[in-house]
Design an enzyme around this catalytic site. Sequence first.
Site, PDB file in Angstrom:
ATOM      1  CG  ASP A   1      -1.950   0.977   1.302  1.00  0.00           C
ATOM      2  OD1 ASP A   1      -2.854   0.876   0.456  1.00  0.00           O
ATOM      3  OD2 ASP A   1      -1.926   1.877   2.174  1.00  0.00           O
TER       4      ASP A   1
ATOM      5  CD  GLU B   1      15.779 -13.567   4.779  1.00  0.00           C
ATOM      6  OE1 GLU B   1      14.871 -14.046   5.498  1.00  0.00           O
ATOM      7  OE2 GLU B   1      16.376 -12.511   5.060  1.00  0.00           O
TER       8      GLU B   1
HETATM    9  C1  GLC Z   1      -4.233   2.873  -0.623  1.00  0.00           C
HETATM   10  C2  GLC Z   1      -5.455   2.010  -0.523  1.00  0.00           C
HETATM   11  C3  GLC Z   1      -6.603   2.863  -0.112  1.00  0.00           C
HETATM   12  C4  GLC Z   1      -6.295   3.470   1.229  1.00  0.00           C
HETATM   13  C5  GLC Z   1      -4.998   4.254   1.191  1.00  0.00           C
HETATM   14  C6  GLC Z   1      -4.506   4.557   2.565  1.00  0.00           C
HETATM   15  O1  GLC Z   1      -4.312   3.766  -1.648  1.00  0.00           O
HETATM   16  O2  GLC Z   1      -5.675   1.338  -1.715  1.00  0.00           O
HETATM   17  O3  GLC Z   1      -7.791   2.154  -0.065  1.00  0.00           O
HETATM   18  O4  GLC Z   1      -7.326   4.328   1.624  1.00  0.00           O
HETATM   19  O5  GLC Z   1      -3.980   3.519   0.581  1.00  0.00           O
HETATM   20  O6  GLC Z   1      -4.064   3.392   3.188  1.00  0.00           O
END
Ligand code: GLC
Length: 575
Positions: free
Chosen positions: A208, A285
Site C-alpha cells: 500500500d 530468503e
Molecule cells: C491505498 C489504498 C486505499 C487506502 C490508502 C490509505 O491507496 O488502496 O484504499 O485508503 O492507501 O491506506
Amino acid sequence: MLTTEWWRSAVIYQVYPRSFADADGDGLGDLAGITRRLDALSVLGVDAVWLSPFYTSPQNDAGYDVADYCDVDPRFGTLADFDTLMARAHELGLKVIVDLVPNHSSDQHRWFQAAIRAPEGSEERARYIFRDGKGPGGDEAPNNWESVFGGPAWSRITDENGKPGQWYLHLFDSSQPDLNWENPWVREQFKDILRFWLDRGVDGFRVDVAHGMVKAAGMPDYTPPANAGSMGSSAGLDDALASGALDASGMNEAASDRPELPTPPYWAQDGVHEINREWREVLDEYEGDRVLVAEAWVDPPRKLAQWVRPDEMHQAFNFAYLETPWNADAIRRVVDASLDAFSSVGAPSTWVLSNHDVIRHATRLVLNPELNPQGAGIGPNSPEHPDPELGLRRARAASALMLALPGSAYVYQGEELGLPEAIHLPDESRQDPTWFRTDGEKYGRDGCRVPIPWEAEAPAFGFNDTGLSWLPQPEIWSQFARDSQEGVPDSTLELYKRSLALRAEHDLGNGALEWLQGYGSETIAFRNSGVTVIANTGTESVQLPAGDGPGTRIVLQSAGVDGGTLPPDTTVWLV
Ligand code: GLC
C-alpha cells in the site's frame, strides 16, 4: 500455462474482504466466506487472489488503518480461518497475496498509543512523525501539507496534562499516523511482519502507498498544482492543457502522456528504493516465487519502472493504463509507454481497470474525466449521469482488450459480473473518510465497494443468508448475480471465463505485442501469440480483416458482430 515465474503472466483477482462473501451473516464479509466461495474463482480461471486488509483494525479506512499487522480482526475471523483459506486456495492452485500497509498504522496501534503517552523526544515518539507546531503556542501545523482525503495532513495531540501537545503527520485520515521510516526500529518491525506472513505461506504482498513512506528532508511546504491527482504526481489538468497534451474534452489523453511534474516532498522520494531492496532481500530468503507488488501512484510509467528494477519489487500497478480513457490513440500510447518502461528493467507490464479506490470501469469509461476527476467518486449530485448500457458495453470491450495484453492483469471483484458503480447510496450509509473530510463535497469510494451479488433470489443476493449488508446493494443488482450469468453465453461472466481460458491456452501473458495497421485511427489492432485482437473505440463500424486468410475465425467477441464488421465499443479476438 504459467512459466516458472508465475507472476510474469498471472491474472490476479482482488478480493475485498468486506464485500466478497459473509459467512457469519453480520453484513460484513469475512475470511470463512471467502474460503467457501474460492471455487468460483478457480472456475473463473484466475491464477491468484490478492486480499485487501483483514487485519485488526478500527476500520476507519476500511482496514487500511491497521492496529495489529500480525492478527486477523475478529470481524473477519481468526488466524486459523486465514490458514484454512490459504490451504483451500493452494489446493485449488490459486496463489495468495496479502496487503501490507507500511506508510501508516492505525492510531489504535499499540505503537501509536505508546507514542502519545510518552514524552516528546522519546523513542516511542520517534516511531512516528511528531513535530512542534509553528507560531505562538505552536498552534499552527508544522507545514502546509494536505491529507489525500481532504483537510490538513497534521493533527495535534493533547498531552496527559490536558494541554495541547505536538503535531503528528497523517497523509491520509487523522486516525492513520505516518510511520517514521528513517527509524531503523520501524524497518526491523516490518521485516518481521513480512516474515510472519511468509512463514504462513503467502505468495506475496501488495504494498500500500509504496510511493509514500520516505519524506523529503525538512518536510518543506508544498502546494500541488490545481487538479493534480490526489494520490500521485499526476500532472495538473491546467498544465496538461497548456502543454497541449490534452484536448478540451479530456477524453483523448493517455495518462502516460502527462508531463512529469516536480516530485511532491511526500511522494516518490529516492529513499523508498532502499526500503524496496531490503524487502526484496527478505522475500529472496524464501522458497518459491514470492512477489512484491507496488501500489505507487507515480507518473509517468518510466519513473514508475524504478519500483520494479531487478533488486526491488516485482510488479507495479499500471495506473496510467487505468486512468486512460476509452480512446484508441490514447490506449495505444499508454500500452507502448508501459511495455517500453517495464521491459527496460526486465519487469512485466501490468494492466488494471478497476480496484477498491476508483469508479468501476463499467461506469468510469463513459464519464468525462474533466467533470469527474479521479478520487472524487460519483453520486446523485455529480455533474454527469452515465448511460449504464453504454458503460457495460465499453467495459466488456475494454476488459476483453486488457486480457489479451502480454504481462500480468488485475481483476477487481465484481467486474467479471459487469457491475457498475453504485451511485445512489444514501448519504447516511457512506463510510469513506473522503466523504467526511470533505463534508460531502467528494463522494469517495463507497460506490465501488458494495457487497457483490452471487444469487439473484437469495437474501443480500447470496452475500450472506441474513440479508444484511454494510453498504446497501442496488436492487437491479439481481440481474448481475453470478448465478444468473453462469452458463449464459453472452453474459459478462462467460466473456471473462472465455477470455481467461483463451489467454491461458495461447499463453498471451508471456507473449509479445505487434501492432496491426489499416483499421483506422479509432481502432486498436494487434497480434499476440497468434491471436489477432481488434477493438473499436469509435462511433462507426469497422470492416474486419478479409485478408486474414481462410480459416480465420472469431474466437471471442465482447458484443454481437455481424456481416464482417466490428460495431462501436466492441472487441474481437481472431485466430
Ligand atoms: C491505498 C489504498 C486505499 C487506502 C490508502 C490509505 O491507496 O488502496 O484504499 O485508503 O492507501 O491506506
